[in-house]
Structures are given as C-alpha cells and as structure tokens.
Design an enzyme around this catalytic site. Structure first.
Site, PDB file in Angstrom:
ATOM      1  CE1 TYR A 138      -7.451  44.512  46.858  1.00 21.31           C
ATOM      2  CE2 TYR A 138      -5.388  43.531  47.595  1.00 21.31           C
ATOM      3  CZ  TYR A 138      -6.722  43.836  47.814  1.00 21.31           C
ATOM      4  OH  TYR A 138      -7.320  43.464  49.003  1.00 21.31           O
ATOM      5  CG  ASP A 233       0.998  48.617  47.091  1.00 20.38           C
ATOM      6  OD1 ASP A 233       1.780  47.947  47.806  1.00 20.38           O
ATOM      7  OD2 ASP A 233      -0.228  48.414  47.041  1.00 20.38           O
ATOM      8  CE  LYS A 261       0.447  39.966  49.157  1.00 20.84           C
ATOM      9  NZ  LYS A 261      -0.179  40.945  48.298  1.00 20.84           N
TER      10      LYS A 261
HETATM   11  C1  LIG Z   1      -1.330  41.898  48.836  1.00 20.01           C
HETATM   12  C2  LIG Z   1      -1.282  43.315  48.457  1.00 20.01           C
HETATM   13  C3  LIG Z   1      -1.816  44.329  49.272  1.00 20.01           C
HETATM   14  C4  LIG Z   1      -2.634  44.023  50.495  1.00 20.01           C
HETATM   15  O1  LIG Z   1      -1.891  43.373  51.464  1.00 20.01           O
HETATM   16  P1  LIG Z   1      -2.681  42.526  52.588  1.00 20.01           P
HETATM   17  O2  LIG Z   1      -1.586  42.069  53.500  1.00 20.01           O
HETATM   18  O3  LIG Z   1      -3.393  41.439  51.862  1.00 20.01           O
HETATM   19  O4  LIG Z   1      -3.614  43.468  53.247  1.00 20.01           O
HETATM   20  C5  LIG Z   1      -1.626  45.642  48.912  1.00 20.01           C
HETATM   21  N1  LIG Z   1      -0.946  45.958  47.795  1.00 20.01           N
HETATM   22  C6  LIG Z   1      -0.422  45.024  46.980  1.00 20.01           C
HETATM   23  C7  LIG Z   1       0.333  45.439  45.773  1.00 20.01           C
HETATM   24  C8  LIG Z   1      -0.596  43.677  47.268  1.00 20.01           C
HETATM   25  O5  LIG Z   1      -0.117  42.756  46.430  1.00 20.01           O
END
Ligand SMILES: *Cc1c(COP(=O)(O)O)cnc(C)c1O
Length: 424
Positions: A138, A233, A261
């Site tokens: 994701y 990512d 995060k």
């Molecule tokens: C949470 C997440 C996102 C999106 O981040 P948001 O702050 O929710 O927009 C993108 N990539 C990964 C791997 C994630 O875990």
C-alpha cells in the site's frame, strides 16, 4: 442517538479513514477519548491494550513526556509560519544522517503525499511514465497506486476505486509482492518505459510479510539494469524496524525513500528523499513542482524531531526492548494456537507483527486472502471484549510499543487462549 449513529450522519461510514469503521471484522468501532502508554481510554470508560499504535507512529506508546513537552514548547512560538525554520533543517539533517541513501529530503504532510511526490519525481527524472506497483503493498491513496491486479500473475493495473481513470492506471504495472519472476517478466516486456518500481521493503499492509531472501537485492539489480528507479516506501518501516529503516537492515540503497508515521511523533507528516541529483530536480531547486502550505509544520516537526532524538540517544536499547517484547508476544501466540490445534502463523519484523489464521509461511497477498478471515473476526471481538484492541482487519499489522511490557503481553495471552478455546 449513539455516537456511531451521529458519526454516520456526518462522516462517510462514520469515520475519517476506512479501516477504522470495522468493516474488516464487523460490528461498531470503539470511540477513543484518550490514551496513555500502551492503553486506549474509550468513550464508554474502558481501558484497552492498544496494538493499533495509530498504525505505526506511536513507537514509545502514547504521550511520551518528552514529545508532549516539545509540542507544548513549539506551541509557544505559533503553529505555522509559511516560512523556513531552524527546526525543519534539524529534522531533515537527522533523517539524512539515519538514512545514508537520503542525501536530501522534502517534508510533506502525509505518507500519501510522499509517495505521490516520489512518483512525479521518478517520472520526471527518467522521462518515462510506467511504474511497477506490487500487489499487497500500500502506498497511500494517490490515483496511480489505486490498482487491483487483474487476472494472471503479472498484468496491467485496473482501477481499484471508482473515480480513478483507466488512463491513469494504464501506466501502473502490477506484480505480486515476493514474486520475482513476475517483476522480471514486466521488465523484459516494458523495461525501457519503466520509471520506477515502488515497494514496501517489509510489507506491512497485508499483515506483516517480510521479503523472501534475495528478493530486495534482485529488485535493486533489475531496476538498475533497466535504468528505472527503486523506491522504498518506508512510511511504515522507517525508524520502526530499525534506526535507518529496512534499507539499513537489508543493506540496500534505494534511489528514493518515502517516510511518514514515526517521523511525525504522532502528528501528521511525511517525507520523501534520496539521491541529491534526483532531489535537486524538485522545485524550487529544479523544475518538478511540489508544494505544501503546512509542510514542515512546526508542531509536527517538533514532535517528530523529539521522537527521533529519543530514538537516536539510545536506539540499541529501545529497539532491543521492542524486539524482546515482540518476540515474546509472537512466540507465545503461536504456542497457544498450537496447543489448541488451530492453524496459525505469527510473522514479525521487530515490533511489527502479522497474525494469520493459516499454516505459514505467508509470503504473498493470495496467502493472506486464503487465511481464515472469519476466524480472525471472531477472535478480534473476543479479544476486544477482554480489553485488547487489535487493528480491526486481518490485513493490518499489530504494533508493539516501548510502553508494552510483561503485564500487557500476559493479558493478551490469556485473552487469546480464551478466544481460541471458543474456536475449538
Ligand atoms: C501508511 C502508509 C502510507 C500512507 O500514509 P498516510 O500518512 O496514511 O497517507 C503509505 N505507504 C505505506 C507503506 C504506509 O504504511
């Protein structure tokens, strides 16, 4: 009228982000009033052990005093300026010092913004349009990433949401995470047109699925050979699995990295960065446009900087403790399931944990799909009644924090034992 009924009248599904609505497990979500350490306090007066951890940021648990104090201090100087600050330079320096592959970084407001911006930069830098996205990973909700794999192992992406034009996802190629042959086939066919391959180096959005041995190394090799960028990512894994993220653990240098995060210390933030020659193409240093009114927000920067400072000051100790607690949790859950004769797999990388009601190992998204999702829902609700709040979906990762200890782990074992007894 109950809070959830009121919520559903004014918020789609009663929530501001879909997973919170409990669609993955059924029933009504728990409204949270506050939190402290490893515990959530609910609107109906309960105290729940928290394994959501806001989906990653809360690595020290809730309200670490140093972070709350830093936010309070920053508040004294106003909440946003729209002008450069010393604090954002220091946060950028700290990020770059932890991630050797990040020579420069740009702060944004969410993980979604970070991956969306990395995509634009990768296309600009390579002069190519196609990208590879891996099924099971994701990357936020930008159009180009909202694709579902069609039939066949490796295929063109089709939109996974209404409102996403087919024209936008036509350039998104999809292969399953941990399936190297599928990626090689895409490069063989489209190699000269591929701008980037984006991957969660440790997948955390289908439960927790580590990369197969050699997989990330092979992605590094094939992208380099074809002149495509490799984007890690690490919005979830950055500073969570280790100081320096998954790329340090596996010793692989991606061209670009996205973060979020943990680097916000619980406030909204994101970041993307990487090789200097690439980042110099971002406006105003270069022509690739990307901006943000609240980017580098002083409160978020203060919280994030303090969280990273805490991690930096004794990271061996902190990550060791997270490792020990999490190993104990995972091992204990597996023992309990074995005693009950229930197919179960606990997968883990540091304090990120995936629990699956299936015989393991779980390596790809289809393995998660094939696990017993109904059982997950039932167990989820028994645990919730017993005072333990797992993430409300079999596709989410559990997060252990520095505030979780023996007591919380043992309570979790007791409740899990009860839940599995009911399954027999
Ligand atoms: C949470 C997440 C996102 C999106 O981040 P948001 O702050 O929710 O927009 C993108 N990539 C990964 C791997 C994630 O875990």
């Amino acid at each position: 009228m109950s809070l959830i009924e009121r919520a559903r009248r004014v918020l789609p599904g009663g929530v501001n982000s879909p997973v919170r609505a409990f669609r993955g497990v059924g029933g009504d979500p728990v409204f949270v009033k506050g939190a402290d350490g490893a515990y959530l306090e609910t609107e109906d007066g309960r105290r729940l052990i928290d394994y959501i951890g806001s989906y990653g940021p809360m690595i020290f648990g809730h309200r670490p005093p140093e972070v709350t104090a830093a936010i309070a201090e920053a508040l004294q100087h106003s909440t946003t300026f729209g002008a450069p600050t010393r604090a954002e330079v220091e946060l950028a320096e700290r990020i770059c010092s932890a991630f050797p592959a990040m020579e420069m970084v740009r702060l944004v407001n969410s993980g979604t913004e970070a991956t969306m911006s990395a995509l634009r930069l990768a296309r600009a830098a390579t002069g190519r349009n196609k990208i590879i996205k891996l099924a099971g990973c994701y990357h936020g909700h930008a159009d180009a990433y909202l694709v579902a794999a069609g039939s066949g192992a490796a295929t063109l992406g089709v939109p996974s949401s209404p409102g996403v034009p087919t024209a936008v996802t036509a350039d998104t190629l999809v292969a399953p995470y941990n399936d190297l042959d599928a990626v090689q086939a895409l490069f063989q066919r489209h190699g000269d047109d591929i701008a980037m391959l984006i991957v969660e180096p440790i997948a955390g959005n289908m439960g927790l699925v580590p990369p197969l041995p050699g997989y990330l190394e092979a992605l590094r090799e094939v992208t380099r050979r074809h002149g495509a960028l490799l984007v890690f990512d690490e919005v979830m894994t950055g500073f969570r699995v280790a100081w320096g993220g998954a790329q340090t653990l596996f010793d692989i240098e991606p061209d670009l990295t996205t973060l979020g995060k943990v680097i916000g210390g619980g406030l909204p933030i994101g970041a993307y960065g990487g090789r200097r020659d690439l980042m110099q193409q971002v406006a105003p240093a270069g022509p690739v446009y990307q901006a943000g009114t609240l980017s580098g927000n002083p409160l978020a920067v203060a919280a994030g900087s303090t969280a990273l400072r805490l991690l930096a000051s004794n990271h061996d100790q902190i990550y060791d403790r997270l490792e020990a607690t999490s190993a104990k949790l995972c091992g204990g859950l597996e023992d309990i399931a074995r005693r009950h004769g229930i197919p179960f797999t606990c997968q883990r990388q540091g304090s990120m944990i995936g629990i699956f009601f299936t015989d393991g190992p779980v390596e790809r998204i289809d393995h998660v799909d094939a696990s017993n999702l109904e059982r997950f829902s039932r167990v989820f609700h028994v645990l919730l009644k017993a005072g333990i709040h797992l993430p409300p979906s079999a596709y989410e990762t559990l997060f252990v924090s520095g505030a979780h200890g023996e007591e919380e782990i043992n309570k979790t074992f007791e409740a899990f034992d009860q839940a599995l007894a009911a399954e027999a």
